[in-house]
Design a protein around this motif. Structure first.
Motif, PDB file in Angstrom:
ATOM      1  N   VAL A  35       0.992  -1.263   0.049  1.00 18.93           N
ATOM      2  CA  VAL A  35       0.052  -0.070   0.080  1.00 18.93           C
ATOM      3  C   VAL A  35       0.899   1.056  -0.304  1.00 18.93           C
ATOM      4  O   VAL A  35       0.436   2.550  -0.154  1.00 18.93           O
ATOM      5  N   PHE A  36       2.072   1.164   0.908  1.00 21.54           N
ATOM      6  CA  PHE A  36       2.770   2.766   0.492  1.00 21.54           C
ATOM      7  C   PHE A  36       3.141   2.396  -0.197  1.00 21.54           C
ATOM      8  O   PHE A  36       3.158   3.725  -1.169  1.00 21.54           O
ATOM      9  N   LYS A  37       3.644   1.735  -0.737  1.00 20.11           N
ATOM     10  CA  LYS A  37       4.721   1.502  -2.841  1.00 20.11           C
ATOM     11  C   LYS A  37       3.292   2.358  -3.628  1.00 20.11           C
ATOM     12  O   LYS A  37       3.569   2.543  -4.414  1.00 20.11           O
ATOM     13  N   GLU A  38       1.801   1.868  -3.700  1.00 18.42           N
ATOM     14  CA  GLU A  38       1.378   1.928  -3.982  1.00 18.42           C
ATOM     15  C   GLU A  38       0.607   3.460  -3.860  1.00 18.42           C
ATOM     16  O   GLU A  38       0.882   4.403  -5.492  1.00 18.42           O
ATOM     17  N   ARG A  39       0.273   3.751  -2.959  1.00 15.94           N
ATOM     18  CA  ARG A  39      -0.046   5.197  -2.584  1.00 15.94           C
ATOM     19  C   ARG A  39       1.690   6.746  -2.538  1.00 15.94           C
ATOM     20  O   ARG A  39       1.575   7.388  -3.822  1.00 15.94           O
ATOM     21  N   PHE A  40       2.409   6.100  -3.067  1.00 15.38           N
ATOM     22  CA  PHE A  40       3.972   6.485  -2.895  1.00 15.38           C
ATOM     23  C   PHE A  40       4.046   7.067  -4.423  1.00 15.38           C
ATOM     24  O   PHE A  40       4.703   7.571  -4.978  1.00 15.38           O
ATOM     25  N   GLU A  41       4.178   6.288  -4.839  1.00 18.34           N
ATOM     26  CA  GLU A  41       3.527   6.241  -6.754  1.00 18.34           C
ATOM     27  C   GLU A  41       2.791   6.798  -7.129  1.00 18.34           C
ATOM     28  O   GLU A  41       3.321   7.721  -8.768  1.00 18.34           O
ATOM     29  N   SER A  42       1.282   7.016  -6.753  1.00 23.70           N
ATOM     30  CA  SER A  42       0.498   7.455  -7.397  1.00 23.70           C
ATOM     31  C   SER A  42       0.957   9.013  -6.382  1.00 23.70           C
ATOM     32  O   SER A  42       0.361   9.981  -7.281  1.00 23.70           O
ATOM     33  N   GLY A  43       1.535   9.295  -6.112  1.00 21.79           N
ATOM     34  CA  GLY A  43       1.790  11.108  -5.486  1.00 21.79           C
ATOM     35  C   GLY A  43       0.996  11.238  -4.555  1.00 21.79           C
ATOM     36  O   GLY A  43       1.322  12.251  -3.708  1.00 21.79           O
ATOM     37  N   GLU A  44      -0.371  10.385  -4.263  1.00 25.66           N
ATOM     38  CA  GLU A  44      -0.994  10.532  -3.218  1.00 25.66           C
ATOM     39  C   GLU A  44      -0.319  11.040  -1.879  1.00 25.66           C
ATOM     40  O   GLU A  44      -0.529  11.602  -0.339  1.00 25.66           O
ATOM     41  N   PHE A  45       1.237  10.224  -1.399  1.00 26.00           N
ATOM     42  CA  PHE A  45       2.117  10.111  -0.092  1.00 26.00           C
ATOM     43  C   PHE A  45       3.185  10.657  -0.635  1.00 26.00           C
ATOM     44  O   PHE A  45       3.450  10.044  -1.535  1.00 26.00           O
ATOM     45  N   VAL A  46       3.815  11.823   0.222  1.00 26.31           N
ATOM     46  CA  VAL A  46       4.583  11.931  -0.488  1.00 26.31           C
ATOM     47  C   VAL A  46       5.562  12.471   0.854  1.00 26.31           C
ATOM     48  O   VAL A  46       5.010  12.464   2.314  1.00 26.31           O
ATOM     49  N   THR A  47       7.252  12.707   0.916  1.00 27.84           N
ATOM     50  CA  THR A  47       7.886  12.913   2.169  1.00 27.84           C
ATOM     51  C   THR A  47       8.261  13.539   2.143  1.00 27.84           C
ATOM     52  O   THR A  47       8.580  14.217   1.395  1.00 27.84           O
ATOM     53  N   VAL A  48       7.804  14.411   3.429  1.00 24.86           N
ATOM     54  CA  VAL A  48       8.644  16.060   3.659  1.00 24.86           C
ATOM     55  C   VAL A  48       9.297  15.746   4.548  1.00 24.86           C
ATOM     56  O   VAL A  48       9.362  15.272   5.452  1.00 24.86           O
ATOM     57  N   GLU A  49      11.018  16.422   4.294  1.00 28.26           N
ATOM     58  CA  GLU A  49      11.830  16.670   5.783  1.00 28.26           C
ATOM     59  C   GLU A  49      11.862  18.078   6.139  1.00 28.26           C
ATOM     60  O   GLU A  49      11.791  18.955   6.391  1.00 28.26           O
ATOM     61  N   ASN A  50      11.968  17.614   7.457  1.00 30.30           N
ATOM     62  CA  ASN A  50      11.084  19.419   8.764  1.00 30.30           C
ATOM     63  C   ASN A  50      12.082  18.892   9.424  1.00 30.30           C
ATOM     64  O   ASN A  50      12.598  17.958   9.973  1.00 30.30           O
ATOM     65  N   GLU A  51      12.647  19.658   9.955  1.00 27.95           N
ATOM     66  CA  GLU A  51      13.474  19.880  11.515  1.00 27.95           C
ATOM     67  C   GLU A  51      12.740  19.967  12.638  1.00 27.95           C
ATOM     68  O   GLU A  51      11.526  20.924  12.447  1.00 27.95           O
ATOM     69  N   ILE A  52      12.251  18.836  13.899  1.00 29.09           N
ATOM     70  CA  ILE A  52      11.695  19.608  15.012  1.00 29.09           C
ATOM     71  C   ILE A  52      12.590  19.460  15.967  1.00 29.09           C
ATOM     72  O   ILE A  52      13.304  18.490  16.235  1.00 29.09           O
ATOM     73  N   GLU A  53      11.856  20.144  17.551  1.00 27.12           N
ATOM     74  CA  GLU A  53      12.629  20.366  18.678  1.00 27.12           C
ATOM     75  C   GLU A  53      11.935  19.330  19.473  1.00 27.12           C
ATOM     76  O   GLU A  53      10.222  19.442  19.777  1.00 27.12           O
ATOM     77  N   VAL A  54      12.730  18.572  20.134  1.00 34.43           N
ATOM     78  CA  VAL A  54      12.030  17.508  20.965  1.00 34.43           C
ATOM     79  C   VAL A  54      12.072  17.681  22.305  1.00 34.43           C
ATOM     80  O   VAL A  54      14.158  17.546  22.502  1.00 34.43           O
ATOM     81  N   ALA A  55      11.897  17.223  23.495  1.00 31.75           N
ATOM     82  CA  ALA A  55      11.803  17.819  24.695  1.00 31.75           C
ATOM     83  C   ALA A  55      12.809  15.280  24.830  1.00 31.75           C
ATOM     84  O   ALA A  55      11.992  15.123  24.500  1.00 31.75           O
ATOM     85  N   VAL A  56      13.440  15.965  25.885  1.00 30.31           N
ATOM     86  CA  VAL A  56      14.503  14.381  25.702  1.00 30.31           C
ATOM     87  C   VAL A  56      14.512  14.760  27.969  1.00 30.31           C
ATOM     88  O   VAL A  56      14.448  15.326  28.485  1.00 30.31           O
TER      89      VAL A  56
END
Length: 71
Positions: A50-71
């Motif tokens: 399902v991931f492959k189908e969604r990715f290839e169809s353009g329905e699902f895209v990966t966006v790179e972003n930085e976030i800050e989290v507390a540890v």
């Protein structure tokens, strides 16, 4: 492809619960260890398909972003 799984026992039901941390939401369970492992294998294959189908169809895209989290 090889992926790691976790295998736990549900204390209330006694069933084995298998999950694949690499694939969010990919969880399965069954009465025996062997069946739980077989089920999580099938679930992971379906997840990846399902991931492959969604990715290839353009329905699902990966966006790179930085976030800050507390540890």
């Amino acid at each position: 492809m090889k992926v790691s799984i976790t295998l736990d026992i549900d204390n209330e039901t006694g069933w084995y619960v298998a999950s694949c941390p690499l694939l969010p939401g990919c969880v399965s369970q069954w009465k025996t260890r062997e069946e739980a492992i077989a089920n999580i294998r099938e679930a992971a294959e379906g997840w990846l398909e399902v991931f492959k189908e969604r990715f290839e169809s353009g329905e699902f895209v990966t966006v790179e972003n930085e976030i800050e989290v507390a540890v």
